[in-house]
Design an enzyme around this catalytic site. Structure first.
Site, PDB file in Angstrom:
ATOM      1  N   CYS A 294       6.192  -7.223   4.251  1.00 47.93           N
ATOM      2  CA  CYS A 294       6.887  -6.481   3.192  1.00 47.93           C
ATOM      3  C   CYS A 294       8.263  -6.015   3.687  1.00 47.93           C
ATOM      4  O   CYS A 294       9.138  -6.829   3.910  1.00 47.93           O
ATOM      5  CB  CYS A 294       6.002  -5.345   2.693  1.00 47.93           C
ATOM      6  SG  CYS A 294       6.547  -4.672   1.112  1.00 47.93           S
TER       7      CYS A 294
ATOM      8  N   HIS B  97       0.533  -7.713   1.665  1.00 46.63           N
ATOM      9  CA  HIS B  97       0.051  -6.841   2.750  1.00 46.63           C
ATOM     10  C   HIS B  97      -1.354  -7.233   3.195  1.00 46.63           C
ATOM     11  O   HIS B  97      -2.334  -6.689   2.654  1.00 46.63           O
ATOM     12  CB  HIS B  97      -0.011  -5.397   2.250  1.00 46.63           C
ATOM     13  CG  HIS B  97       1.311  -4.728   2.106  1.00 46.63           C
ATOM     14  ND1 HIS B  97       1.923  -4.063   3.134  1.00 46.63           N
ATOM     15  CD2 HIS B  97       2.144  -4.617   1.041  1.00 46.63           C
ATOM     16  CE1 HIS B  97       3.076  -3.552   2.716  1.00 46.63           C
ATOM     17  NE2 HIS B  97       3.246  -3.878   1.449  1.00 46.63           N
TER      18      HIS B  97
ATOM     19  N   GLU C  52      -2.962  -6.257   5.692  1.00 45.93           N
ATOM     20  CA  GLU C  52      -3.672  -5.102   6.272  1.00 45.93           C
ATOM     21  C   GLU C  52      -4.315  -4.234   5.190  1.00 45.93           C
ATOM     22  O   GLU C  52      -5.149  -3.389   5.491  1.00 45.93           O
ATOM     23  CB  GLU C  52      -2.708  -4.268   7.140  1.00 45.93           C
ATOM     24  CG  GLU C  52      -1.754  -3.343   6.396  1.00 45.93           C
ATOM     25  CD  GLU C  52      -0.535  -4.044   5.804  1.00 45.93           C
ATOM     26  OE1 GLU C  52      -0.506  -5.287   5.772  1.00 45.93           O
ATOM     27  OE2 GLU C  52       0.394  -3.327   5.356  1.00 45.93           O
TER      28      GLU C  52
END
Lengths: 230, 80
Positions: free
Chosen positions: A86, A203, A205
């Site tokens: 990002c 993302h 994660e």
């Protein structure tokens, strides 16, 4: 094996990615402040998401010129696997490690939702636990994710197979409807020519353990843990 | 002396913000608006005394930070 997460004023996914890295690698990463000029001797560098320097001037532009980034660029150019997520992707384009630029979303709106991604490359240190053509579900959350580059650079990216992920429909087909931000060729993630630097807007994660509602992001961290252990 | 820097999107680069401004202007009833492009304007105070050297330095600033030359052009005016 060890990793470093670079932390800027305004980073806000640094701790999330640290949790994912620790789960995969069995060891917490170093958290390296942007003002440091020294980077520990690590096998993996992650530039996390967030709003470094409040997105002043252009997203990632100020962070790209912060002291620690000189060392990040040198290590990445020497072959250390480097992942930008990002805002981290924006930083890596601004500091010249990756081609292109992330412009304001075509809708002009901040987009925050899960998207489907098609894995274009499963032979990299970042993606070896995925299959080529696999469709994975990963969240995006950005205002400036509209990937743009000039036609010659785009052609070179395609010819060299440097596109790692594309926004797609659930069946893997590409369309404008499945493109959340107007990115050229539905590009969600790109590699450098050497294949050791990856930038991506989604993302991983944020969907890397069942408690979060999905685990499609976990294979990326497993891939990296395996690659740097080898 | 003062440097005035305009940073603008290159021709051919889509400018959704300019487009939104264009639509709003039309919505307000302003006729005859053919196109809108949004850019940035930056003023820099310099201690330089030589305008040519100052302009060269500001060009370097544009290349390294103020503009992203993948998508943006810049122009520099120096006011002594």
């Amino acid at each position: 094996m060890s990793a470093a997460v670079i932390v800027f004023p305004g980073s806000n996914c640094d701790r999330d990615v640290a949790v994912s890295l620790e789960a995969a690698m069995g060891r917490a990463p170093y958290m390296v402040w942007h003002g440091d000029s020294e980077l520990p001797d690590v096998d993996l560098i992650v530039v996390p998401g967030g709003f470094s320097y409040g997105d002043y001037l252009r997203s990632g532009a100020m962070a790209a010129n912060s002291p620690v980034m000189r060392e990040v660029v040198a290590r990445a150019n020497a072959g250390t696997p480097t992942l930008g997520i990002c805002n981290g992707f924006q930083v890596l384009t601004e500091c010249g490690l990756l081609p292109g630029v992330l412009m304001r979303n075509a809708s002009l709106k901040f987009v925050c939702r899960d998207v489907d991604l098609r894995v274009e490359r499963a032979d990299t240190v970042f993606t070896r636990h995925y299959r080529e053509g696999q469709v994975i579900r990963i969240p995006v959350a950005h205002h400036d994710g509209n990937y743009f580059t000039d036609p010659d650079t785009l052609k070179a990216l395609e010819d060299n197979r440097q596109v790692a992920f594309r926004y797609c429909a659930p069946d893997g087909s590409l369309s404008e409807d499945s493109n959340p931000n107007g990115s050229l060729a539905n590009i969600a993630g790109v590699l450098n020519a050497g294949g050791n630097v990856l930038g991506m807007m989604p993302h991983p994660e944020r969907l890397a353990e069942a408690l979060l509602g999905g685990t499609d992001g976990a294979p990326m961290f497993a891939s990296l843990a395996e690659a740097v252990a080898a | 002396m003062k440097a005035r820097v305009h940073v603008t999107l290159k021709n051919g680069v889509l400018d959704p913000q300019g487009k939104a401004i264009h639509q709003s202007l039309e919505g307000l009833g302003f006729d005859g608006v053919e196109d809108v492009r949004q850019g940035k304007f930056i003023e820099i105070e310099l201690s330089d005394s030589d305008p040519d050297a100052a302009k060269a330095r500001v060009a370097e600033m544009c290349e390294q930070l103020l503009a992203n030359t993948v998508i943006e052009d810049y122009s520099i005016e120096i006011e002594a």
